[in-house]
Design an enzyme around this catalytic site. Structure first.
Site, PDB file in Angstrom:
ATOM      1  N   ARG A  58       6.177   3.961   9.302  1.00  0.00           N
ATOM      2  CA  ARG A  58       4.777   2.823   8.517  1.00  0.00           C
ATOM      3  C   ARG A  58       5.339   1.377   9.106  1.00  0.00           C
ATOM      4  O   ARG A  58       5.833   1.434   8.296  1.00  0.00           O
ATOM      5  CB  ARG A  58       3.659   3.834   8.379  1.00  0.00           C
ATOM      6  CG  ARG A  58       3.152   4.600   7.932  1.00  0.00           C
ATOM      7  CD  ARG A  58       2.291   4.691   6.864  1.00  0.00           C
ATOM      8  NE  ARG A  58       1.710   5.922   7.006  1.00  0.00           N
ATOM      9  CZ  ARG A  58       0.267   6.648   6.137  1.00  0.00           C
ATOM     10  NH1 ARG A  58       0.442   5.645   4.628  1.00  0.00           N
ATOM     11  NH2 ARG A  58       0.710   7.952   6.206  1.00  0.00           N
ATOM     12  N   ARG A  65       5.985   1.259  -0.879  1.00  0.00           N
ATOM     13  CA  ARG A  65       5.762   1.140   0.361  1.00  0.00           C
ATOM     14  C   ARG A  65       6.692   0.442   1.029  1.00  0.00           C
ATOM     15  O   ARG A  65       7.281  -0.304   1.311  1.00  0.00           O
ATOM     16  CB  ARG A  65       3.663  -0.124  -0.267  1.00  0.00           C
ATOM     17  CG  ARG A  65       3.191  -0.444   1.316  1.00  0.00           C
ATOM     18  CD  ARG A  65       2.641  -1.826   1.174  1.00  0.00           C
ATOM     19  NE  ARG A  65       1.979  -0.886  -0.067  1.00  0.00           N
ATOM     20  CZ  ARG A  65       0.530  -0.751   0.144  1.00  0.00           C
ATOM     21  NH1 ARG A  65       0.308  -0.098   0.933  1.00  0.00           N
ATOM     22  NH2 ARG A  65       0.188  -0.185  -1.273  1.00  0.00           N
ATOM     23  N   GLU A  82      -1.702   5.541  -5.884  1.00  0.00           N
ATOM     24  CA  GLU A  82      -1.908   6.661  -5.571  1.00  0.00           C
ATOM     25  C   GLU A  82      -0.907   7.191  -4.752  1.00  0.00           C
ATOM     26  O   GLU A  82       0.229   6.927  -4.374  1.00  0.00           O
ATOM     27  CB  GLU A  82      -2.609   6.004  -4.070  1.00  0.00           C
ATOM     28  CG  GLU A  82      -3.086   7.257  -2.515  1.00  0.00           C
ATOM     29  CD  GLU A  82      -3.077   6.856  -1.020  1.00  0.00           C
ATOM     30  OE1 GLU A  82      -2.655   7.648  -0.630  1.00  0.00           O
ATOM     31  OE2 GLU A  82      -3.611   5.022  -1.155  1.00  0.00           O
ATOM     32  N   SER A 104      -3.746  12.045  -0.815  1.00  0.00           N
ATOM     33  CA  SER A 104      -5.172  11.070  -0.296  1.00  0.00           C
ATOM     34  C   SER A 104      -5.724  12.437   0.715  1.00  0.00           C
ATOM     35  O   SER A 104      -4.774  12.924   1.209  1.00  0.00           O
ATOM     36  CB  SER A 104      -4.861  10.133   1.028  1.00  0.00           C
ATOM     37  OG  SER A 104      -6.309   9.612   0.899  1.00  0.00           O
ATOM     38  N   ARG A 158       6.758   8.560  -3.231  1.00  0.00           N
ATOM     39  CA  ARG A 158       5.874   8.292  -4.660  1.00  0.00           C
ATOM     40  C   ARG A 158       6.903   8.957  -6.003  1.00  0.00           C
ATOM     41  O   ARG A 158       6.062   8.846  -7.059  1.00  0.00           O
ATOM     42  CB  ARG A 158       4.614   8.093  -4.050  1.00  0.00           C
ATOM     43  CG  ARG A 158       4.834   6.979  -3.573  1.00  0.00           C
ATOM     44  CD  ARG A 158       3.314   6.374  -3.373  1.00  0.00           C
ATOM     45  NE  ARG A 158       2.847   5.167  -2.588  1.00  0.00           N
ATOM     46  CZ  ARG A 158       1.844   4.490  -2.088  1.00  0.00           C
ATOM     47  NH1 ARG A 158       0.842   4.510  -2.805  1.00  0.00           N
ATOM     48  NH2 ARG A 158       1.775   3.182  -1.877  1.00  0.00           N
TER      49      ARG A 158
END
Length: 432
Positions: free
Chosen positions: A269, A284, A356, A359, A398
């Site tokens: 990403r 991130r 987070e 999701s 994560r």
């Protein structure tokens, strides 16, 4: 994509529902685009009927005293004019339909009635918590300090090799990272009933349109140069969900609870729009790994499937002993294609915050309509749209961050979750 038939029935109701997620649905634009399409389509149908009637007039003209050749010439002349008009009308209808579909492709999914109103993550609703955040007799360090202190995490080397938002892991840290993916796959395939898949890490534009990344989120994707319009996958959701594209599943194929797939892949990403956020460490990154969970279900099973899938992701955190909370996203914080979403947020002592890590979303028939992913309803015998769901089960990087920070000890070593010991040759401590 939304159902245009439902939009025509109550565009104001759709606009009101989409306003709950902070999106302005322009009813007048929709009506204008749809009106153009319908007008052009009606004209095409009328011209087809006129052409059919004209082709039958030769006999009438001959019966009225005209020669056969004259009658044919007269009718052919008229047919030629109709043909030109029909071609123009058909092109206009196709163009109008294309404009309408392009416009609708940028409209997000309708929120489920149970989704709370709100504009940002501050208005998400906490559903539950599991586990207690650890209390340390020393000042908690973040994963970067811990990893670098052990000589196992190197962000400087990654920056030299590529750039920012990448890491290099060494030795036992790389092994723990690998073990996490293996542990998650084993749990989901052996206990949760998912079928493991190996899928391409490169997809075409049609696949990204099918799951909703294109056209709206093109800037967040890595597009490859070359003769083909290829992209690196942002998540395994894209290739796995597209296994249903342009397919009709028989009811027996879905079984009792639908189809369930899991896949461990890298994800890429650009993180457009996140500049300056989470630039330190592994929170991130441009490249990371996930174990994805994807389900295809009958429409009536989707709500229960979301609870089930979310529970499967929660089980990973529980087996690893990581404190977390479950939140229901408000309308303004949901993803573009989602109808309802739960986020799982793991406790990170280095930030003194929940962040987070998963999701889990129900998309209803939004993705299936784009992909034409269907099942044959045995009651009607006709194909109907499937409902799709997916979630991270979990994001591997994560999870590693959470293990480092929650398992840290005063001397800088890290206690490793018991569930990982069999994957690490019995090793229980990192840095001992």
């Amino acid at each position: 994509m939304l159902d245009v038939r439902e939009l025509r029935k109550d565009p104001e109701g759709v606009a009101e529902a989409l306003a709950r997620r902070g999106y302005h649905f322009d009813v007048e634009t929709f009506r204008a685009l749809d009106g153009r399409r319908r007008a052009a389509d009606i004209e095409s149908q009328e011209l087809l009927a006129e052409r059919k009637a004209a082709s039958k007039e030769i006999g009438k003209l001959v019966g009225g005293g005209m020669s056969v050749d004259e009658a044919k010439a007269k009718v052919n002349e008229r047919l030629a004019l109709i043909g030109e008009r029909l071609h123009s009308a058909t092109e206009a209808a196709r163009e109008a339909q294309g404009e309408l579909e392009t416009w609708l492709a940028g409209v997000p999914n309708l929120p489920d009635p149970t989704v709370p109103e709100g504009a940002s993550e501050d208005e998400n609703v906490e559903v539950s918590r599991w586990g207690e955040p650890p209390a340390f007799a020393f000042e908690a360090r973040d994963h970067v300090d811990l990893g670098e202190g052990l000589g196992l995490l190197d962000t400087e080397a990654a920056t030299k090799i590529t750039g920012s938002r990448f890491v290099v892991m060494h030795g036992e840290l790389a092994r723990v990272h690998r073990a996490l993916g293996q542990f998650m796959l084993d749990l989901h395939t052996r206990e949760h009933g998912y079928r493991e898949l190996y899928v391409p890490y490169i997809v075409n534009a049609d696949s990204l349109r099918g799951t909703g990344q294109l056209p709206k989120f093109a800037e967040d994707l890595f597009r490859l140069e070359g003769d083909h319009e290829y992209y690196l996958i942002p998540t395994a959701e894209v290739p796995v969900t597209n296994l249903g594209r342009d397919r009709i599943f028989e009811d027996a194929e879905l079984g009792e609870g639908g189809l369930a797939f899991t896949s461990h892949t890298p994800c890429f990403r650009s993180e457009a729009g996140s500049y300056g956020r989470d630039t330190r460490g592994m929170i991130r990154q441009h490249q990371f790994e996930k174990v994805e969970l994807v389900r295809f279900v009958r429409p009536g099973d989707a709500d229960a499937a979301l609870e089930l899938l979310t529970g499967h992701a929660e089980t990973v955190l529980q087996r690893l002993g990581l404190p977390y909370r479950k939140v229901l996203l408000c309308g303004g914080d949901m993803g573009f294609a989602a109808r309802k979403t739960y986020d799982l947020e793991v406790w990170l002592p280095g930030q003194s915050a929940y962040r987070e890590i998963s999701s889990c979303s129900n998309f209803g028939d939004f993705q299936a309509r784009r992909m034409q992913a269907r099942w044959r309803n045995p009651e009607s015998g006709k194909p109907e749209l499937l409902h799709t769901l997916n979630g991270s089960g979990l994001a591997v990087g994560r999870t590693l961050v959470a293990i480092l920070e929650n398992g840290q000890q005063a001397d800088g070593s890290v206690r490793l979750p018991e569930a990982l010991h069999p994957y690490l040759g019995g090793r229980a401590v990192l840095g001992a």
